[in-house]
Motif scaffolding. Structure first.
Motif, PDB file in Angstrom:
ATOM      1  N   UNK A   7     -50.312   0.636  18.818  1.00 42.55           N
ATOM      2  CA  UNK A   7     -50.983   1.695  18.060  1.00 42.55           C
ATOM      3  C   UNK A   7     -50.464   3.065  18.476  1.00 42.55           C
ATOM      4  N   UNK A   8     -50.335   3.266  19.775  1.00 43.86           N
ATOM      5  CA  UNK A   8     -49.832   4.542  20.292  1.00 43.86           C
ATOM      6  C   UNK A   8     -48.393   4.781  19.838  1.00 43.86           C
ATOM      7  N   UNK A   9     -47.549   3.766  19.937  1.00 39.21           N
ATOM      8  CA  UNK A   9     -46.155   3.920  19.509  1.00 39.21           C
ATOM      9  C   UNK A   9     -46.066   4.316  18.037  1.00 39.21           C
ATOM     10  N   UNK A  10     -46.819   3.630  17.181  1.00 42.87           N
ATOM     11  CA  UNK A  10     -46.726   3.913  15.753  1.00 42.87           C
ATOM     12  C   UNK A  10     -47.361   5.255  15.396  1.00 42.87           C
ATOM     13  N   UNK A  11     -48.398   5.647  16.105  1.00 41.54           N
ATOM     14  CA  UNK A  11     -48.991   6.969  15.886  1.00 41.54           C
ATOM     15  C   UNK A  11     -47.973   8.046  16.250  1.00 41.54           C
ATOM     16  N   UNK A  12     -47.324   7.888  17.398  1.00 38.45           N
ATOM     17  CA  UNK A  12     -46.320   8.864  17.817  1.00 38.45           C
ATOM     18  C   UNK A  12     -45.092   8.850  16.913  1.00 38.45           C
ATOM     19  N   UNK A  13     -44.707   7.679  16.431  1.00 38.72           N
ATOM     20  CA  UNK A  13     -43.581   7.595  15.499  1.00 38.72           C
ATOM     21  C   UNK A  13     -43.886   8.408  14.245  1.00 38.72           C
ATOM     22  N   UNK A  14     -45.076   8.247  13.704  1.00 32.45           N
ATOM     23  CA  UNK A  14     -45.464   9.022  12.519  1.00 32.45           C
ATOM     24  C   UNK A  14     -45.475  10.513  12.787  1.00 32.45           C
ATOM     25  N   UNK A  15     -46.023  10.913  13.916  1.00 33.41           N
ATOM     26  CA  UNK A  15     -46.054  12.321  14.286  1.00 33.41           C
ATOM     27  C   UNK A  15     -44.642  12.876  14.451  1.00 33.41           C
ATOM     28  N   UNK A  16     -43.762  12.091  15.057  1.00 32.87           N
ATOM     29  CA  UNK A  16     -42.379  12.524  15.239  1.00 32.87           C
ATOM     30  C   UNK A  16     -41.684  12.712  13.886  1.00 32.87           C
ATOM     31  N   UNK A  17     -41.917  11.796  12.949  1.00 30.94           N
ATOM     32  CA  UNK A  17     -41.296  11.904  11.628  1.00 30.94           C
ATOM     33  C   UNK A  17     -41.779  13.168  10.912  1.00 30.94           C
ATOM     34  N   UNK A  18     -43.060  13.459  11.009  1.00 32.34           N
ATOM     35  CA  UNK A  18     -43.594  14.678  10.383  1.00 32.34           C
ATOM     36  C   UNK A  18     -42.970  15.915  11.020  1.00 32.34           C
ATOM     37  N   UNK A  19     -42.912  15.961  12.349  1.00 34.14           N
ATOM     38  CA  UNK A  19     -42.311  17.113  13.031  1.00 34.14           C
ATOM     39  C   UNK A  19     -40.827  17.252  12.690  1.00 34.14           C
ATOM     40  N   UNK A  20     -40.126  16.136  12.576  1.00 32.93           N
ATOM     41  CA  UNK A  20     -38.703  16.184  12.205  1.00 32.93           C
ATOM     42  C   UNK A  20     -38.538  16.742  10.794  1.00 32.93           C
ATOM     43  N   UNK A  21     -39.473  16.435   9.905  1.00 28.74           N
ATOM     44  CA  UNK A  21     -39.441  17.012   8.554  1.00 28.74           C
ATOM     45  C   UNK A  21     -39.571  18.527   8.601  1.00 28.74           C
ATOM     46  N   UNK A  22     -40.452  19.020   9.469  1.00 24.36           N
ATOM     47  CA  UNK A  22     -40.585  20.472   9.641  1.00 24.36           C
ATOM     48  C   UNK A  22     -39.278  21.075  10.155  1.00 24.36           C
TER      49      UNK A  22
END
Length: 146
Positions: A7-22
């Protein structure tokens, strides 16, 4: 309820993808500013590596050596961060079940044939999220849009 490792890995993966979009957007806006192109135009749809190359070339033509050097350092860090992002997003996630310690890796073949394998960890993903977020701020700061 405690969060599982997955759960933690996938939550962080999603957050990383959003930040990379920024960060992609920030680099695209910088490329638009340096080229005089419309920020809403096709420059924002280019790959980050293309916009980074454009920014470096335009900075050499337009900026003082000090500003050019500062931007080059920021963009080199962006390139490294995008490469790490690509490993997580485009790599094959490999989980091994057997053994005393489960193995979690990403595996990816680059266009030049190099094979990259990297351990997956929540700590690395969190550090990447923080790095990418900081780099977006650095790009906007260089542009004078704090």
């Amino acid at each position: 309820m405690l969060e599982s490792d997955d759960d933690m890995l996938f939550r962080l993966l999603g957050l990383m993808v959003v930040q990379a979009g920024y960060l992609e957007c920030a680099v695209g806006e910088l490329a638009a500013e340096l080229t005089g192109e419309d920020r809403e135009g096709p420059i924002l749809s280019k790959a980050p590596s293309q916009n980074i190359a454009t920014c470096k070339a335009e900075a050499v033509r337009q900026e003082t050596p000090e500003r050019c050097s500062a931007l080059g350092a920021i963009l080199d860090k962006c390139t490294a961060a995008f490469e790490r992002r690509h490993q997580y997003v485009h790599g094959h996630w490999i989980y091994t079940i057997g053994g005393a310690v489960p193995k979690r890796n990403t595996w990816r073949v680059r266009r030049n044939g190099d094979v990259l394998e990297k351990a997956i960890s929540a700590e690395d993903l969190q550090e990447l999220v923080d790095t990418i977020s900081h780099l977006s701020g650095e790009v906007y700061h260089w542009m004078g849009e704090d």
